[in-house]
Design a protein around this motif. Sequence first.
Motif, short mmCIF file in Angstrom:
data_model
loop_
_atom_site.label_atom_id
_atom_site.label_comp_id
_atom_site.label_asym_id
_atom_site.label_seq_id
_atom_site.Cartn_x
_atom_site.Cartn_y
_atom_site.Cartn_z
N UNK A 50 -21.16 -1.16 24.04
CA UNK A 50 -20.00 -1.43 23.16
C UNK A 50 -20.27 -2.64 22.30
N UNK A 51 -19.55 -2.67 21.15
CA UNK A 51 -19.65 -3.84 20.28
C UNK A 51 -18.28 -4.11 19.65
N UNK A 52 -18.17 -5.23 18.94
CA UNK A 52 -16.92 -5.57 18.25
C UNK A 52 -17.20 -5.59 16.77
N UNK A 53 -16.36 -4.93 15.98
CA UNK A 53 -16.53 -4.98 14.52
C UNK A 53 -15.87 -6.22 13.98
N UNK A 54 -16.52 -6.92 13.07
CA UNK A 54 -15.93 -8.13 12.48
C UNK A 54 -15.70 -9.21 13.52
N UNK A 55 -14.56 -9.91 13.38
CA UNK A 55 -14.17 -10.97 14.34
C UNK A 55 -15.19 -12.11 14.40
N UNK A 56 -15.91 -12.30 13.29
CA UNK A 56 -16.92 -13.38 13.29
C UNK A 56 -16.28 -14.72 12.96
N UNK A 57 -16.93 -15.76 13.35
CA UNK A 57 -16.49 -17.11 12.98
C UNK A 57 -17.73 -17.98 12.82
N UNK A 58 -17.65 -18.95 11.90
CA UNK A 58 -18.84 -19.81 11.72
C UNK A 58 -18.92 -20.84 12.85
N UNK A 59 -20.11 -21.27 13.16
CA UNK A 59 -20.26 -22.33 14.17
C UNK A 59 -21.46 -23.20 13.81
N UNK A 60 -21.53 -24.35 14.43
CA UNK A 60 -22.57 -25.32 14.11
C UNK A 60 -23.97 -24.81 14.42
N UNK A 61 -24.04 -23.87 15.39
CA UNK A 61 -25.36 -23.44 15.85
C UNK A 61 -26.09 -22.55 14.87
N UNK A 62 -25.35 -21.94 13.91
CA UNK A 62 -26.05 -21.06 12.97
C UNK A 62 -25.46 -21.18 11.58
N UNK A 63 -26.27 -20.78 10.57
CA UNK A 63 -25.81 -20.81 9.19
C UNK A 63 -24.95 -19.57 8.94
#
Length: 423
Positions: free
Chosen positions: A345-358
Amino acid sequence: MASLSRLSLYVTVYLFLCLLANLTLVVMFLGGHTTHQHHTRPAPTPAWTPASGHSLGCDELPAIANLTLIGSGWTKAVYRGWYGGSWVAVKTVHTAGHDMSECRGEEASVCYRRCANKLRQEARWLTKLSHANVIKVFGECVPEVEYSAGPPRSGVAAVVVELGQPVRIVEVLQMGYEARLKLAVDVGRILQLLAHSPLGPVLMKDFRREQFVLVDGSLKLSDVDDVVVGEPACSTAQDCVIHDTTKEHVLTTVACDGGLCHGHNSLLNSIYAGQHFMRLLLPYGGPAALEAASLHLVEQQSLGRLDSEHLHTAIEALALNYSMGGYLTQAEKQEIQNFVVLPGSTVEGEDFPCLRSDGAQCVQSVSSPAEAASLCSQLPACSAFVLLQHWTWTGRQTAVFKKGTGKVREERRHTLYVRRGQG
Ligand SMILES: Nc1ncnc2c1ncn2[C@@H]1O[C@H](COP(=O)(O)OP(=O)(O)OP(=O)(O)O)[C@@H](O)[C@H]1O
């Protein structure tokens, strides 16, 4: 106060490097070529691949197409060229270089021959050192003819080698931790090779970044025309003293045994590598728990307490620790119990930026699902993560962190972990 002035010194050095990098780009632009971007591939020339094992010689040299000057030093001018469907680097005598212009009292042809012999010697040493972190030699042409200047063609001494890109500080500083760790491991392997090479213990007298190039993210030794083979001779321990880089203070002394300073080359190479590489590659950007060990390693190396062998062992151990997540505490490993696993299973979208990646996604490699769970728990926005079927060079798996689980869908190659009490 001291740390403030050190900080302003770092900022000044950084700004200077940025300015230098920009100037370089402008010069390259005006010159009409870039040193690191490959041009559109020309039509294939005679059938040949680097893997064919067929050594190129004087007959093949004129067929190397699209020659562009990409670098030069005291002895050599280096061209990029296209042969048989592959890009190669062609090392030639730098006729306007220091080694040629310094020998004014002699015939130019005598100086040229000396430089050509240096080229040939380099090709021999590179071949003998053969290693994944040493540039490959594809062939050579050092004809016994009169001096002839200009780009590689028949009558010009040339060595054809694997093509790389220069190691630029600004680009190295912009790399992620894992890519820098790869270069640090490569430095350790190169040091180990030089200490136990088929030629004997090799000292790189002039250990600078310019002596190396990058090939597909790996560091490779490319310039060995200025190395010393064998340990220095001695009659007392006093002859085996190793100074710091300012040559003012004694760092350490190695044993004088049987007329040779044992371990001299291995230790000195390691000290140089610390200054030119490890200091930039290791200490920052990795898991906080590895920072102290990395700083200690760099410090020990700069003090002359880690010879090549010990440095190699320490850096391999650090990389293993990173790949296995050996730095995780028991409490961090327990976090996984607060997650429910949904294989396929996976989740569509729901991304957020974080310090660990560009970028807009929070993506990071993890040593295990437990590490991803622990990282997710530390991020206030995180309520789930997806493990992809993608592994980095260290064997760590890529995780994408999610802020919610609004749209869960089937995805055979993903594994979804949802924090209990979410979604
Ligand atoms: N295989 C290669 N692929 C791409 N660029 C290379 C390669 N080998 C060398 N170069 C570039 O050409 C430059 C000069 O090459 P090299 O260091 O072999 O010459 P040199 O005359 O021995 O230099 P130095 O004066 O530093 O000893 C290097 O700094 C590097 O940027």
